[in-house]
Motif scaffolding. Structure first.
Motif, PDB file in Angstrom:
ATOM      1  N   VAL A 423      24.882  13.182  64.142  1.00  0.00           N
ATOM      2  CA  VAL A 423      24.452  14.297  63.291  1.00  0.00           C
ATOM      3  C   VAL A 423      23.212  13.868  62.520  1.00  0.00           C
ATOM      4  CG1 VAL A 423      25.108  15.879  61.443  1.00  0.00           C
ATOM      5  CG2 VAL A 423      26.848  15.045  63.029  1.00  0.00           C
ATOM      6  N   LEU A 445      32.722  14.377  54.220  1.00  0.00           N
ATOM      7  CA  LEU A 445      33.263  13.784  55.442  1.00  0.00           C
ATOM      8  C   LEU A 445      34.446  12.876  55.137  1.00  0.00           C
ATOM      9  CD1 LEU A 445      29.913  12.970  57.295  1.00  0.00           C
ATOM     10  CD2 LEU A 445      31.530  14.807  57.830  1.00  0.00           C
ATOM     11  N   MET A 450      36.878  12.038  58.170  1.00  0.00           N
ATOM     12  CA  MET A 450      35.927  11.784  59.245  1.00  0.00           C
ATOM     13  C   MET A 450      35.134  10.534  58.884  1.00  0.00           C
ATOM     14  SD  MET A 450      34.423  15.568  60.206  1.00  0.00           S
ATOM     15  CE  MET A 450      35.455  16.870  60.829  1.00  0.00           C
ATOM     16  N   GLU A 461      26.517   8.744  62.755  1.00  0.00           N
ATOM     17  CA  GLU A 461      27.504   9.050  63.782  1.00  0.00           C
ATOM     18  C   GLU A 461      28.872   9.054  63.126  1.00  0.00           C
ATOM     19  OE1 GLU A 461      27.197   6.390  67.071  1.00  0.00           O
ATOM     20  OE2 GLU A 461      25.220   7.106  67.682  1.00  0.00           O
ATOM     21  N   VAL A 462      29.682  10.072  63.450  1.00  0.00           N
ATOM     22  CA  VAL A 462      30.964  10.252  62.779  1.00  0.00           C
ATOM     23  C   VAL A 462      32.079  10.310  63.814  1.00  0.00           C
ATOM     24  CG1 VAL A 462      30.732  12.761  62.749  1.00  0.00           C
ATOM     25  CG2 VAL A 462      32.200  11.663  61.080  1.00  0.00           C
ATOM     26  N   ILE A 464      35.599  11.727  64.888  1.00  0.00           N
ATOM     27  CA  ILE A 464      36.344  12.961  64.621  1.00  0.00           C
ATOM     28  C   ILE A 464      37.836  12.699  64.796  1.00  0.00           C
ATOM     29  CG2 ILE A 464      36.600  15.386  65.208  1.00  0.00           C
ATOM     30  CD1 ILE A 464      33.801  14.533  64.172  1.00  0.00           C
ATOM     31  N   LYS A 468      41.459  17.512  65.317  1.00  0.00           N
ATOM     32  CA  LYS A 468      40.417  18.542  65.298  1.00  0.00           C
ATOM     33  C   LYS A 468      39.863  18.722  66.707  1.00  0.00           C
ATOM     34  CE  LYS A 468      39.069  17.894  60.466  1.00  0.00           C
ATOM     35  NZ  LYS A 468      39.429  19.244  59.998  1.00  0.00           N
ATOM     36  N   VAL A 471      36.229  20.373  67.214  1.00  0.00           N
ATOM     37  CA  VAL A 471      34.980  19.747  66.771  1.00  0.00           C
ATOM     38  C   VAL A 471      34.448  18.899  67.919  1.00  0.00           C
ATOM     39  CG1 VAL A 471      33.875  18.297  65.028  1.00  0.00           C
ATOM     40  CG2 VAL A 471      35.795  19.767  64.393  1.00  0.00           C
ATOM     41  N   GLU A 474      27.468  18.559  67.350  1.00  0.00           N
ATOM     42  CA  GLU A 474      26.854  18.418  66.035  1.00  0.00           C
ATOM     43  C   GLU A 474      27.050  19.665  65.185  1.00  0.00           C
ATOM     44  OE1 GLU A 474      22.529  17.029  64.209  1.00  0.00           O
ATOM     45  OE2 GLU A 474      22.577  18.335  65.982  1.00  0.00           O
ATOM     46  N   ASP A 476      29.428  21.737  65.182  1.00  0.00           N
ATOM     47  CA  ASP A 476      30.807  21.835  64.695  1.00  0.00           C
ATOM     48  C   ASP A 476      31.019  20.949  63.470  1.00  0.00           C
ATOM     49  OD1 ASP A 476      31.397  23.543  66.804  1.00  0.00           O
ATOM     50  OD2 ASP A 476      31.949  21.888  68.131  1.00  0.00           O
ATOM     51  N   VAL A 477      30.427  19.773  63.479  1.00  0.00           N
ATOM     52  CA  VAL A 477      30.530  18.888  62.313  1.00  0.00           C
ATOM     53  C   VAL A 477      29.854  19.531  61.108  1.00  0.00           C
ATOM     54  CG1 VAL A 477      29.936  16.614  61.366  1.00  0.00           C
ATOM     55  CG2 VAL A 477      30.611  16.839  63.773  1.00  0.00           C
ATOM     56  N   GLU A 480      32.061  22.057  59.602  1.00  0.00           N
ATOM     57  CA  GLU A 480      33.100  21.433  58.776  1.00  0.00           C
ATOM     58  C   GLU A 480      32.551  21.087  57.388  1.00  0.00           C
ATOM     59  OE1 GLU A 480      36.598  20.477  59.833  1.00  0.00           O
ATOM     60  OE2 GLU A 480      35.861  22.253  60.882  1.00  0.00           O
TER      61      GLU A 480
END
Length: 816
Positions: A423, A445, A450, A461-462, A464, A468, A471, A474, A476-477, A480
């Motif tokens: 993201v 987050l 997350m 970078e996360v 998930i 979820k 998700v 990007e 979708d994050v 959120e």
């Protein structure tokens, strides 16, 4: 989905009012569609207080009634007439005061009024337990302990719970919020970010879980690992099936789940607590001491828990015993034999993760919309199966007195990893429309669990969480982040910007509305069918469209609607059948819509716009003035088609007979190869196959070609003539092969501009008088000259030319 506020408070401290809590839930995407106060006792014992019987005497006018004085904490004691045999002075009792509404255990609610009973005033009612919904006994009034406080509301004495239940319009993508803990986590994140709350969610502790013995181990084999990526289970023995405790029944009742017994209730409780469906199998019903997760052959019969015998598809995932006998439709519904019964003492408790599409298809195929199926089809959390299993097992030991009698089975050959999504901060701010500080993004987050696994100045970078399932990218994050940040915090632009748009001429929407209004004014009703259809129509009834031309779709919601409609015909026939089955047989319907076919080129499709008319039943409404009960026919529909074309100014088309499977007879108007409209009677074979009892007449406009014809048409106007018109009639005996259109064509060519209208007003057929293969047409001609009054000799001249031409070209005999 129903969510209990008291249940949420078991995991999360909530200091907001119920109304504000509902607003926050809606703000984070869990839209509250309704909010209801739920009472553990109907009416909540409102208006009922603790009273002290000061005096009790025999009623002067009735042997079985008592006259009492009761202190209820007011300035003066109440005089109450009581019919209970056990009432006595000195008792502490429950008193329903005037105005209170009582909700008895059986029967309808009733209101307490001040009145006279056998001549004595009664200002309330001393209650038995069944009269206020506290039990079944009607042996006498309830007598409370001596130390009970006088005047105390009954609901405080009995410590009755009231609960707020939210009806959540849960969207299909919210797999993380199908349960109370998932909702609590989402709510906690919003409270932490926006309301200075800790956001801490306290999860049930399962650290006390341990295996008591391994006396009842069981073998599990998963043959279809794609449909069942993870399968966990454990054996519990020494159980006693009995009624659940009040606290659990209250939780389930609040959200509309009916308590059954402690074992079944625990599986339902954990489902709505954690979002993990469980299934309890009676251990003695598992033949071969083995469980096999597999697909059974197509056509296999299976009797489910609702005592319905179902025919399985080869795609249905089944939980089978060691002899491959189906015990449960995996993730959807149990079998008639394998479930928990009153004499069950040992169970195998299943906690599995099933593939969402498999469950969705099976659930829809068998019309089994169970709570478990609804969770699995959204995407259950594969990481929670063991935690949910331990939670349920501990509850079963606590409420059923059982022992854990096997090691936990956990088949998870290919673990489902957390998705890692990149993201950029730039995209966060661009899509949301607000520059959110980096620290706040990270806080959101973290509140959503997350984890950031990598970051730099441009983004991060996360990881998930596996609960979820929606998700995936990007955007979708970022959604959120926005949910928790708050949609209402995004400012509205004070400027309104618009773009000039030029509509085509003629405007397609205006043309559709104009024709829709025209048809409605002529007794038609507009219908709107779905663009989906059943392929069986085109395999079993209508064979003119090759199967390779059909546009198949993967419709998991309604599996029988498996293609895009290649023709509009069956949509209308379904509507006619639906109406006829409801005693509506005289129908005039029209629909604007599209048909869909595969093109010659690969992966290309042809979409065609249509206007379709359907007519069936009586020509005129039933009336004493209309005794002939004439049915609609081909010409009735043809007149409406001509009305539409005339209104649009479409002319200059040719007419050709139809020889198509859909029609028993009909015609087509066209301009060269360009089809305008087909008109005809629907083939009786097709009508019969659709179970339609009356003749159906059907017209199908190719609306794309109609619009092209309109664009080429130039509207012209002429002044109404100031001079009178003249009429002449002819009766022509002609061969049956001669068409009226032939008569019209000759008249227009001969009469040129003088003949303004030609009408067929009578048809006569009689072989004895006219001869075999002959018919008589009575035709009228209207003559008019816009520049002068026509003289008889001018009209007669044209009529004589017409007669000669009819005799020479059509072989007509003029009846004089």
């Amino acid at each position: 989905m129903n969510v209990s506020l008291n249940w949420l408070k078991d995991y999360l401290q909530i200091d907001l009012s119920p109304e504000k809590t509902g607003e926050v839930l809606t703000d984070i995407g869990l839209e509250v569609e309704g909010m209801e106060e739920v009472e553990s006792i109907p009416g909540g014992l409102k208006g009922i207080v603790i009273g002290h019987v000061l005096e009790c005497e025999k009623h002067p006018n009735a042997d079985k009634l008592s006259l009492t004085k009761v202190d209820v904490g007011q300035d003066e004691p109440l005089q109450i007439v009581c019919g209970a045999p056990n009432v006595a002075a000195g008792q502490k009792v429950l008193v329903a005061t005037v105005g209170a509404t009582l909700h008895p255990t059986e029967g309808e609610p009733f209101k307490i009024k001040k009145g006279k009973i056998r001549g004595e005033v009664s200002e309330g009612m001393i209650c038995a337990e069944d009269e206020i919904g506290l039990g079944q006994s009607h042996a006498g009034i309830m007598v409370l302990p001596e130390n009970t406080k006088v005047g105390l509301p009954a609901n405080e004495h009995f410590e009755l719970d009231t609960d707020i239940v939210y009806e959540i319009g849960l969207t299909p993508n919210r797999s993380d919020a199908t349960n109370h803990i998932g909702t609590a986590k989402d709510l906690g994140a919003a409270l932490k970010i926006n309301y200075d709350h800790t956001g801490e969610v306290k999860l049930p502790n399962v650290d006390d879980f341990k295996v008591d013995n391994t006396d009842s181990s069981i073998e599990v084999i998963v043959e279809n690992e794609a449909a069942c990526p993870r399968y966990s289970g454990v054996v519990i023995t020494g159980l006693k099936v009995q009624e659940s405790p009040e606290w659990m029944k209250k939780r389930l009742n609040a959200i509309g789940v009916r308590p059954i017994n402690n074992m079944v209730d625990i599986t339902n409780f954990v489902l709505h607590e954690l979002g993990q469906p469980l299934h309890a199998f009676d251990l003695k019903e598992i033949e071969g001491n083995k469980i096999i997760v597999k697909n059974l052959p197509k056509g296999t019969k299976f009797k489910s828990l609702d005592e319905v015998e179902r025919t399985l598809s080869e795609e249905d995932l089944m939980i089978c015993d060691g002899h491959s006998n189906g015990m449960c439709i995996g993730g959807v519904f149990g079998g008639i034999k394998s479930g928990v019964k009153d004499d069950t003492t040992a169970i195998f408790l299943e906690s599995a993760h099933f593939e969402a599409q498999t469950i969705r298809r099976t659930s829809m195929r068998h019309n089994l919309r169970t709570d478990a199926a609804k969770v699995f089809e959204k995407g259950s959390d594969p990481s929670i199966t063991l935690y949910a299993l331990k939670r349920a097992a501990l509850l079963m030991k606590e409420l059923g007195g059982g022992q854990i009698s096997s090691e936990i089975i956990d088949l998870y050959p290919t673990p489902i990893e957390k998705k890692i999504i990149a993201v950029s901060y730039r995209n966060v701010n661009r899509l949301i429309g607000v520059d959110i500080p980096v620290a706040e993004i990270k806080a959101i987050l973290a509140a959503l669990e997350m984890d950031i696994v990598k970051e730099d100045e441009a983004g991060f970078e996360v990881a998930i969480p596996t609960n979820k399932a929606d998700v995936l990218r990007e955007a979708d994050v970022i959604e959120e982040i926005l949910r928790i940040y708050g949609f209402n915090k995004v400012p509205m632009d004070t400027q309104i910007k618009s773009t000039m748009a030029v509509s085509p001429k003629p405007d397609p929407s205006e043309v559709r509305n104009m024709i829709g209004n025209l048809l409605a004014a002529n007794g038609f009703s507009e219908m709107m069918a779905v663009s989906l259809s059943e392929s069986k129509y085109y395999k079993e009834i209508f064979n003119s469209i090759p199967e390779e031309k059909l546009v198949y779709i993967n419709n998991t919601s309604n599996v029988h609607l498996d293609i895009m409609r290649p023709t509009m015909l069956f949509s209308g026939l379904e509507a006619i059948l639906h109406n006829q089955n409801r005693q509506q047989s005289n129908l005039r319907l029209f629909e604007f819509g599209r048909s869909y076919l595969k093109a010659e080129s690969e992966n290309q499709f042809v979409e065609t716009n249509h206007l379709c008319l359907y007519m069936t039943g009586a020509r005129h409404p039933e009336s004493w003035l209309n005794k002939d009960k004439e049915e609609v026919d081909f010409y009735a529909l043809k007149a409406k088609v001509r009305l539409v074309l005339d209104r649009l100014g479409v002319s200059g088309y040719q007419e050709t007979g139809l020889d198509e499977e859909a029609y028993s007879f009909g015609i087509m108007y066209h301009r060269g190869p360009q089809e305008i409209v087909k008109i005809g009677k629907v083939s009786p074979r097709i009508s019969k196959a659709m179970d339609i009892r009356s003749a159906v007449f059907y017209a199908e406009f190719n609306w794309d070609n109609v619009m092209k014809a309109i664009r080429k048409h130039k509207v012209s106007f002429a002044e109404i003539s100031k001079f009178p018109s003249s009429r002449r009639d002819l009766a022509l005996v002609i061969d049956n092969s001669v068409k009226f259109s032939d008569i019209v064509a000759i008249a227009k060519k001969t009469g040129k501009k003088l003949i303004t209208d030609i009408n067929l007003f009578d048809v006569y057929v009689n072989e004895e008088q006219l001869g075999a293969g002959k018919k008589s047409y009575a035709v009228s001609y209207i003559f008019e000259d816009p520049s002068k009054t026509l003289k008889d000799k001018e009209v007669d001249k044209v009529m004589n030319q017409l007669i000669k031409t009819y005799e020479s070209k059509l072989g007509a005999v003029i009846r004089r």
